[in-house]
Design an enzyme around this catalytic site. Structure first.
Site, PDB file in Angstrom:
ATOM      1  N   LYS A   1     -75.127 -35.128  -6.127  1.00 12.15           N
ATOM      2  CA  LYS A   1     -75.300 -33.664  -6.061  1.00 12.15           C
ATOM      3  C   LYS A   1     -76.766 -33.324  -5.783  1.00 12.15           C
ATOM      4  O   LYS A   1     -77.653 -34.134  -6.005  1.00 12.15           O
ATOM      5  CB  LYS A   1     -74.867 -32.981  -7.365  1.00 12.15           C
ATOM      6  CG  LYS A   1     -75.561 -33.467  -8.656  1.00 12.15           C
ATOM      7  CD  LYS A   1     -76.910 -32.844  -8.990  1.00 12.15           C
ATOM      8  CE  LYS A   1     -77.439 -33.278 -10.358  1.00 12.15           C
ATOM      9  NZ  LYS A   1     -78.893 -33.012 -10.525  1.00 12.15           N
TER      10      LYS A   1
ATOM     11  N   GLY B   1     -77.518 -37.306  -9.855  1.00 12.07           N
ATOM     12  CA  GLY B   1     -76.296 -37.237 -10.671  1.00 12.07           C
ATOM     13  C   GLY B   1     -75.318 -38.383 -10.479  1.00 12.07           C
ATOM     14  O   GLY B   1     -74.130 -38.234 -10.793  1.00 12.07           O
TER      15      GLY B   1
ATOM     16  N   ASP C   1     -73.928 -33.037 -16.838  1.00 12.41           N
ATOM     17  CA  ASP C   1     -73.543 -32.796 -15.449  1.00 12.41           C
ATOM     18  C   ASP C   1     -72.123 -33.269 -15.123  1.00 12.41           C
ATOM     19  O   ASP C   1     -71.637 -33.032 -14.019  1.00 12.41           O
ATOM     20  CB  ASP C   1     -74.502 -33.518 -14.486  1.00 12.41           C
ATOM     21  CG  ASP C   1     -75.874 -32.878 -14.460  1.00 12.41           C
ATOM     22  OD1 ASP C   1     -76.020 -31.732 -14.934  1.00 12.41           O
ATOM     23  OD2 ASP C   1     -76.812 -33.527 -13.962  1.00 12.41           O
TER      24      ASP C   1
ATOM     25  N   GLY D   1     -82.301 -37.709  -9.909  1.00 13.14           N
ATOM     26  CA  GLY D   1     -81.861 -36.316 -10.027  1.00 13.14           C
ATOM     27  C   GLY D   1     -80.640 -36.033  -9.171  1.00 13.14           C
ATOM     28  O   GLY D   1     -80.302 -34.879  -8.907  1.00 13.14           O
TER      29      GLY D   1
HETATM   30  O1  C5P Z   1     -76.611 -34.623 -20.999  1.00 11.34           O
HETATM   31  P1  C5P Z   1     -77.372 -35.772 -20.497  1.00 11.34           P
HETATM   32  O2  C5P Z   1     -77.113 -37.026 -21.302  1.00 11.34           O
HETATM   33  O3  C5P Z   1     -77.222 -36.020 -19.042  1.00 11.34           O
HETATM   34  O4  C5P Z   1     -78.914 -35.416 -20.722  1.00 11.34           O
HETATM   35  C1  C5P Z   1     -79.935 -36.378 -20.657  1.00 11.34           C
HETATM   36  C2  C5P Z   1     -81.198 -35.810 -21.276  1.00 11.34           C
HETATM   37  O5  C5P Z   1     -81.731 -34.763 -20.450  1.00 11.34           O
HETATM   38  C3  C5P Z   1     -81.013 -35.177 -22.623  1.00 11.34           C
HETATM   39  O6  C5P Z   1     -81.124 -36.118 -23.670  1.00 11.34           O
HETATM   40  C4  C5P Z   1     -82.159 -34.171 -22.673  1.00 11.34           C
HETATM   41  O7  C5P Z   1     -83.382 -34.797 -23.002  1.00 11.34           O
HETATM   42  C5  C5P Z   1     -82.268 -33.716 -21.233  1.00 11.34           C
HETATM   43  N1  C5P Z   1     -81.533 -32.480 -20.963  1.00 11.34           N
HETATM   44  C6  C5P Z   1     -81.989 -31.283 -21.481  1.00 11.34           C
HETATM   45  N2  C5P Z   1     -81.288 -30.128 -21.225  1.00 11.34           N
HETATM   46  C7  C5P Z   1     -80.177 -30.145 -20.473  1.00 11.34           C
HETATM   47  C8  C5P Z   1     -79.690 -31.361 -19.939  1.00 11.34           C
HETATM   48  C9  C5P Z   1     -80.389 -32.513 -20.211  1.00 11.34           C
HETATM   49  O8  C5P Z   1     -83.008 -31.241 -22.160  1.00 11.34           O
HETATM   50  N3  C5P Z   1     -79.529 -29.003 -20.232  1.00 11.34           N
END
Ligand code: C5P
Length: 309
Positions: A13, A114, A150, A112
């Site tokens: 993405k 995804g 995501d 970045g």
């Molecule tokens: O949700 P995911 O595991 O992909 O997120 C990875 C890291 O990215 C989280 O631990 C956080 O540090 C950061 N993040 C965030 N805010 C979001 C999505 C991700 O701070 N909305």
């Protein structure tokens, strides 16, 4: 179907718009983002195991410098989002089923784009089909949000506005076939690392809403925006270099995707995209350049085939 491999594409993405609204008590950030799937894709193959309840994985591929290439052994495989998605799905479904998985990585890591989240969504779709669960998409989305912010977007696919930590998905009519050039530098960026560099002085201030991101229609180009560009630029020289490189080739709309480190540009035609990619590659040979286009979501068979064997 028994014994045959189900091959599915798992697209990357890009973020056309990304604004961070606030930091949440749980450590995540509240955001508004518009995302679109692109044809730069991993390929996943799934096959029911003849017997037993193991989920085996074999990872092949070229995902750039940060890639986990070669054969996937334990415990790496059990940390992979594909394994975690299938394991979570079968536990929630209350079944003791196995699966053989092949994962061909093409999407760069820590870019970045995804890739891992898309793979997880693809695995949920495949598990739902091969294990004959018949779960509706809304039920899969609840599991998806537990696997990563995501992952729900990739279950919707195409193009969508995502809110909350990214898991509240509002699908938009897809704008398919728009030429995109993705430039991935040799160094990846860590998502938590980039979020940690954010300055929070603009909390709650939505600079603009992404509703106008109607890419490339009638010669109008969106004003792309990504709040994470500045923090990413504190950690790496590449955002500044890539902004200059895309501007120098006359790209009408370009920016960092997600928390980086990849940069993308949108072009009115494939010919212009290919020319820009050539010029940028000549100037910066250390970049990986992918010429692709906006596309649908995961779960669509690659080349339409279901191979046997
Ligand atoms: O949700 P995911 O595991 O992909 O997120 C990875 C890291 O990215 C989280 O631990 C956080 O540090 C950061 N993040 C965030 N805010 C979001 C999505 C991700 O701070 N909305």
């Amino acid at each position: 179907m028994h014994g045959g491999w189900l091959w599915l594409d798992s697209p990357a993405k890009i973020n056309l718009f990304l604004e961070v609204l606030s930091r949440r008590p749980d450590g995540y950030h509240e955001l508004v983002t518009e995302m679109a799937c692109i044809s730069l894709a991993d390929r996943l193959a799934f096959r029911l195991t003849a017997g037993g309840a193991a989920i085996h994985g074999h990872i092949m591929g070229d995902s750039g410098p940060a890639a986990g290439t070669g054969e996937a052994g334990l415990p790496d495989w059990e940390n992979n989002l594909v394994f975690r998605a299938l394991d979570l799905l079968r536990r929630e479904a209350g079944i003791a089923a196995g699966m053989d998985v092949r994962l061909e990585k093409k999407i760069p890591l820590q870019a970045g784009l995804g890739g891992g989240s898309s793979n997880a969504a693809t695995a949920l779709i495949a598990g739902n089909r091969l294990w004959n669960l018949g779960w509706p998409r809304e039920r899969l989305i609840l599991l998806a949000a537990r696997l990563g912010s995501d992952v729900p977007f990739f279950l919707a696919g195409g193009r969508a506005i995502c809110r909350g930590r990214g898991e509240r998905v509002e699908p938009l009519p897809p704008r398919l076939g728009l030429p995109v050039v993705v430039a991935t530098p040799p160094e990846g960026l860590s998502t938590p690392g980039v979020f940690a560099e954010l300055s929070h002085s603009r909390e709650g201030d939505i600079r603009k809403l992404p509703d106008q991101c109607d890419v490339g229609d009638g010669g109008s180009w969106p004003n792309l925006f990504n709040r994470l560009e500045q923090p990413a630029a504190k950690l790496s020289v590449w955002p500044r270099r890539l902004r200059q490189a895309f501007a120098a080739v006359g790209c009408p709309a370009h920016q960092l995707t997600g928390s980086g480190s990849a940069w993308f540009g949108l072009f009115p035609s494939r010919r212009q995209a290919a020319r820009a990619a050539r010029l940028i590659a000549a100037r910066m040979p250390e970049l990986r350049l992918d010429l692709c286009q906006t596309t649908r979501g995961p779960g669509i068979p690659g080349n339409g085939e279901i191979a046997t064997g």
